[in-house]
Write a protein that holds these residues in place. Structure first.
Motif, PDB file in Angstrom:
ATOM      1  N   THR A   1     -56.879  82.368  55.118  1.00 54.32           N
ATOM      2  CA  THR A   1     -58.030  83.178  55.526  1.00 54.32           C
ATOM      3  C   THR A   1     -59.151  82.221  55.910  1.00 54.32           C
ATOM      4  OG1 THR A   1     -58.699  83.377  53.218  1.00 54.32           O
ATOM      5  CG2 THR A   1     -57.463  85.214  54.155  1.00 54.32           C
TER       6      THR A   1
ATOM      7  N   LEU B   1     -63.375  89.056  50.723  1.00 57.43           N
ATOM      8  CA  LEU B   1     -62.733  90.145  51.458  1.00 57.43           C
ATOM      9  C   LEU B   1     -62.941  91.451  50.706  1.00 57.43           C
ATOM     10  CD1 LEU B   1     -59.269  88.593  52.383  1.00 57.43           C
ATOM     11  CD2 LEU B   1     -61.327  88.718  53.801  1.00 57.43           C
TER      12      LEU B   1
ATOM     13  N   ASP C   1     -58.508  95.091  51.876  1.00 58.83           N
ATOM     14  CA  ASP C   1     -57.838  94.010  52.595  1.00 58.83           C
ATOM     15  C   ASP C   1     -57.201  93.019  51.638  1.00 58.83           C
ATOM     16  OD1 ASP C   1     -58.832  95.240  54.848  1.00 58.83           O
ATOM     17  OD2 ASP C   1     -60.369  93.735  55.248  1.00 58.83           O
TER      18      ASP C   1
ATOM     19  N   SER D   1     -53.545  99.197  56.293  1.00 59.92           N
ATOM     20  CA  SER D   1     -54.899  98.794  56.694  1.00 59.92           C
ATOM     21  C   SER D   1     -55.487  99.754  57.725  1.00 59.92           C
ATOM     22  CB  SER D   1     -54.902  97.356  57.223  1.00 59.92           C
ATOM     23  OG  SER D   1     -54.249  97.262  58.469  1.00 59.92           O
TER      24      SER D   1
ATOM     25  N   GLY E   1     -58.449 100.647  55.790  1.00 59.31           N
ATOM     26  CA  GLY E   1     -59.334  99.534  56.107  1.00 59.31           C
ATOM     27  C   GLY E   1     -60.302  99.838  57.232  1.00 59.31           C
TER      28      GLY E   1
ATOM     29  N   ALA F   1     -59.425  95.454  60.433  1.00 64.16           N
ATOM     30  CA  ALA F   1     -58.477  95.084  59.379  1.00 64.16           C
ATOM     31  C   ALA F   1     -57.046  94.910  59.867  1.00 64.16           C
ATOM     32  CB  ALA F   1     -58.537  96.087  58.227  1.00 64.16           C
TER      33      ALA F   1
ATOM     34  N   ILE G   1     -55.186  91.416  59.087  1.00 65.83           N
ATOM     35  CA  ILE G   1     -54.059  91.401  58.143  1.00 65.83           C
ATOM     36  C   ILE G   1     -52.790  90.914  58.830  1.00 65.83           C
ATOM     37  CG2 ILE G   1     -52.537  92.964  56.832  1.00 65.83           C
ATOM     38  CD1 ILE G   1     -55.041  94.027  55.555  1.00 65.83           C
TER      39      ILE G   1
END
Length: 142
Positions: free
Chosen positions: A62, A70, A74, A104, A108, A112, A116
């Motif tokens: 990430t 985050l 997520d 997501s 999300g 997202a 992801i």
């Protein structure tokens, strides 16, 4: 219950554990996982057995984001999918990533799914390197 719904249940359990005192059996009282009970328990417990490894691998991928920064959705979708990619070899990686992206999309933000997908694609390179016996740095394979 379908496996997709079981993944949602694991995600809910991860959320509750992060924010509340929690017992997985309480969740089963609300939503019976039926024939997916074993999957939910094994996956949920497996995530926490390997949480340090999973978080370290995710954090390394990430770029520019600390895992704790985050959102909980997520972060926990990534943990669920990372566990399956690395430790549930009976689930095809394409299915794991697709299911994570779908979760997501449901829970999300607008960005997202692509976020992801990118992180999990990088993590899949780790799994493939391990399977091929290549212990080299996966970052060089992008």
């Amino acid at each position: 219950m379908r496996r997709t719904e079981a993944r949602e249940l694991v995600l809910l359990g991860l959320y509750r554990r992060e924010h509340l005192e929690f017992d997985l059996e309480e969740l089963f009282e609300e939503r019976d996982p039926g024939d997916q009970r074993g999957y939910v328990i094994a996956t949920y417990q497996g995530i926490f057995e390997h949480i340090d490894e999973i978080d370290a691998l995710l954090e390394a991928r990430t770029v520019g984001w600390r895992l704790k920064r985050l959102g909980w959705i997520d972060r926990n979708i990534l943990r669920l999918a990372a566990y399956e990619l690395l430790h549930a070899k009976d689930v095809p990686p394409e299915v794991v990533i697709n299911e994570a992206v779908e979760l997501s999309k449901m829970y999300g933000t607008d960005n997202a799914p692509s976020f992801i997908n990118g992180i999990l694609d990088r993590l899949l390179q780790v799994r493939r390197a391990e399977e091929s016996g290549d212990e080299g740095d996966d970052e060089n394979q992008d």
